[in-house]
Design a protein around this motif. Structure first.
Motif: not given
Length: 659
Positions: A326-334, A262-268, A217-230
């Motif tokens: 926020x706690x974790x920022x997901x980026x690609x390899x650009x 774009x910057x998006x919050x995963x939780x909501x 399971x490689x997908x990070x699960x957000x537990x609260x707002x601003x926990x994981x942002x993309x």
């Protein structure tokens, strides 16, 4: 025989048979079960101290059978533990079979295991064959499509010929020269090295698909707002236009596809910030602008114009969300995400962990990809200036001319993207249990759920500390008391000074820390020796008009190439706009330099000014759908005839119908 076994087999010390689990006998015949129980009894009594010879005679077990069974039971597995009673199961091999008889020189019989024996006797050939397979399986794109068994066989024979030039031994002495064994070896190699060779052997789609469903399971699960942002960027599928003020009046030129960041919050599923980029590609400064907009709670921070109110949909509910991390920022390899300033400053200021993840895995940032899909469903794919998926796409029907005919200003495109984002945040969906992201965030911040979550509010900035809207640059303070040149510093080929800096001769040779506001580099805040030097102003031709750091770099390149003629005192930004306006009269759309100038011109006119912020009410955020539809209607009604209206395009399923 009995005495020999009695002397050779001695019970091992500290061998606890009670720890050995009994294997399942399901599927064994009655004779096999009787033999298993007899061997189990014999080993148990032998370990307890019974004599081996009368024991084997009483149970009717041949000494060789007992010897092999005992050897299997006490053999160690990969964990370093004995196999135990599992070793009594029939057809169980503890060690792999190994051929010891030399290969026959002629004929096809008696060749079992000869290929493995040959590789064991010639480790240099085995190593060279592995290197050949791995090199061709993981090579770059553009070569042969995958490994071929015939090519591997030819390489194997070439390696064997270096050891046996006369070709008097195997594999040259058999009929097929080891082709069958080599085919099995190649197939086994492809299976065991699948993750390394999947891209070149089976294609990039198979490589992407193989990353999912692998048990991890490689997908990070957000537990609260601003926990994981993309954060992700994507080219908008239509050609935008830029309004040029030429000598004969305004004119609209196509500037190619624009990019939406774009910057998006995963939780909501809340879209926190965005930026529309007219230039060819986004850079690290654009990414930091979007991150800063998400931290201050103003989604359209990068495009807020002078005289227009700021949008703070969450700050209206709680003022502390005006400076939130926020706690974790997901980026690609650009490449823009690999900048040192982006990784170090964002992590230090927000306290987040930066996660790049594997390449070619858009599912990690599925919220951003989902919004781009929603953007297409809102009408972008039905616009006449849509580029299509390729040059042969029937949807691509001279989109450059269609973009110029549909006089849609670059600022209108920014407003269109902002309206779609507000509409997305107000849409009711299944992700939030029949509620919109705005409703869920309102409930979490000011409703009955506010005590369940701890938002990552940030402490206030220290004096002299810069936020993400500014870049940190070090410059040497120069000057000369002998020639009367007062202290100054240089940034991007322009000299800067201030009243405080010009009067302090003790700063000569010191390093100044510059807080560069990327949207306006006409003025820069400078610090040296732990004290401010005031707001330094650009000198010469750059002191007249506000301009961004990207426009400065582009105009500097045009000045070096002689494309713009300007002295040291005239407004160089105005000269650039005048040059673009004059060149637009003879622009045919295929001039690379002109297209780049048009894109920077459009980016300059959608840049952010710095007014005093004023928060909006909730009604200003909720009512966005009507404005979106109005702009889409305008984009589908060009000033020139020959294009269908919005209703006709929808009825034709996106295909243009010629009269």
């Amino acid at each position: 025989m009995g005495s020999r076994l009695t002397l050779k087999i001695t019970p091992p010390e500290r061998l606890v048979l009670s720890d050995w689990p009994t294997p399942s006998t399901q599927g064994l015949s009655s004779a096999q079960k009787r033999q298993l129980y007899a061997l189990q009894q014999a080993i148990t009594e032998y370990v307890a101290g019974s004599a081996i010879t009368p024991l084997l005679k009483r149970l009717g077990i041949w000494p060789e059978v007992f010897y092999r069974a005992y050897d299997k039971c006490v053999a160690l597995d990969e964990r370093g533990q004995p196999f135990g009673w599992v070793g009594l199961l029939p057809y169980l091999e503890i060690r792999g079979r190994q051929r010891r008889v030399p290969a026959v020189k002629r004929g096809k019989a008696g060749l079992t295991g000869v290929f493995t024996q040959f590789l064991d006797n010639h480790p240099d050939i085995a190593q060279a064959l592995d290197a050949y397979l791995l090199l061709n399986a993981t090579r770059g794109p553009g070569g042969e499509a995958g490994i071929r068994h015939k090519s591997v066989h030819m390489e194997f024979l070439r390696l064997c010929a270096t050891k046996d030039p006369e070709k008097q031994s195997w594999p040259f002495t058999c009929r097929r020269k080891g082709a069958g064994a080599l085919r099995e070896f190649t197939c086994a190699f492809l299976k065991y090295r699948y993750d390394q060779i999947v891209a070149t052997q089976y294609g990039s789609k198979a490589a992407t698909k193989a990353k999912s469903g692998n048990g991890h399971v490689s997908r990070l699960e957000a537990c609260m707002p601003f926990d994981v942002v993309e954060m992700d960027e994507h080219s908008m599928g239509f050609i935008g236009t830029v309004r040029i003020n030429g000598p004969e009046g305004p004119r609209f030129l196509d500037a190619g596809r624009m990019t939406l960041l774009l910057l998006a919050d995963r939780h909501k599923g809340w879209i926190m910030a965005f930026k529309v980029i007219c230039r060819e590609a986004a850079n690290s400064g654009d990414a930091m602008d979007v991150l800063h907009a998400g931290m201050v709670g103003e989604p359209d921070w990068a495009h807020r114009q002078q005289g227009r109110p700021a949008t703070h949909p969450l700050v209206d509910l709680d003022a502390r969300l005006g400076w939130c991390g926020f706690n974790c920022l997901l980026l690609d390899n650009a490449l823009m995400h690999l900048a040192d300033e982006l990784g170090s400053r964002v992590a230090a200021l927000t306290g987040c962990a930066v996660n790049f993840g594997p390449i070619k895995t858009p599912a990690r940032r599925q919220l951003a990809e989902r919004f781009f899909n929603e953007l297409e469903r809102s009408g972008f794919k039905r616009l006449p200036q849509t580029t299509g998926s390729g040059p042969q796409d029937p949807q691509r029907q001279n989109p450059e001319a269609a973009a110029r005919a549909c006089i849609l200003h670059e600022r209108d495109i920014v407003e269109l993207a902002a309206g779609l984002i507000r509409k997305h945040n107000a849409n009711i969906g299944k992700h939030n249990l029949a509620a919109s992201p705005l409703q869920r965030m309102t409930s979490l911040i000011g409703g009955e759920e506010r005590d369940r979550y701890l938002f990552p509010f940030l402490p206030p900035l220290l004096e002299g500390e810069a936020d993400l809207s500014k870049s940190l640059v070090t410059a040497r303070i120069r000057g000369s008391m002998e020639t009367g040149r007062r202290p100054y510093f240089t940034f991007l080929e322009v000299d800067y000074t201030s009243t405080e800096l010009a009067q302090d001769w003790t700063l000569l040779g010191a390093d100044a820390l510059l807080h560069v506001l990327r949207s306006n580099v006409r003025t820069i805040d400078a610090f040296a020796r732990h004290r401010p030097l005031g707001r330094c102003i650009a000198g010469g031709r750059w002191r007249h008009t506000d301009h961004s750091i990207d426009l400065r770099r582009h105009i500097n390149q045009l000045l070096r190439e002689g494309y713009i003629e300007n002295d040291r005192n005239d407004d160089v930004v105005a000269a650039f706009e005048k040059k673009v306006g004059e060149a637009s009269a003879k622009y045919k759309g295929n001039q690379k330099r002109m297209r780049s100038a048009v894109r920077h011109y459009g980016d300059h006119h959608t840049r952010r000014d710095v007014p005093e912020p004023r928060p909006l009410t909730g009604a200003d955020v909720r009512d966005a759908e009507q404005a979106v539809y109005a702009l889409l209607e305008r984009a589908s009604e060009p000033a020139m005839p020959g294009y269908l209206g919005w209703d006709d395009i929808a009825a034709g399923n996106g295909d243009r119908l010629d009269d």
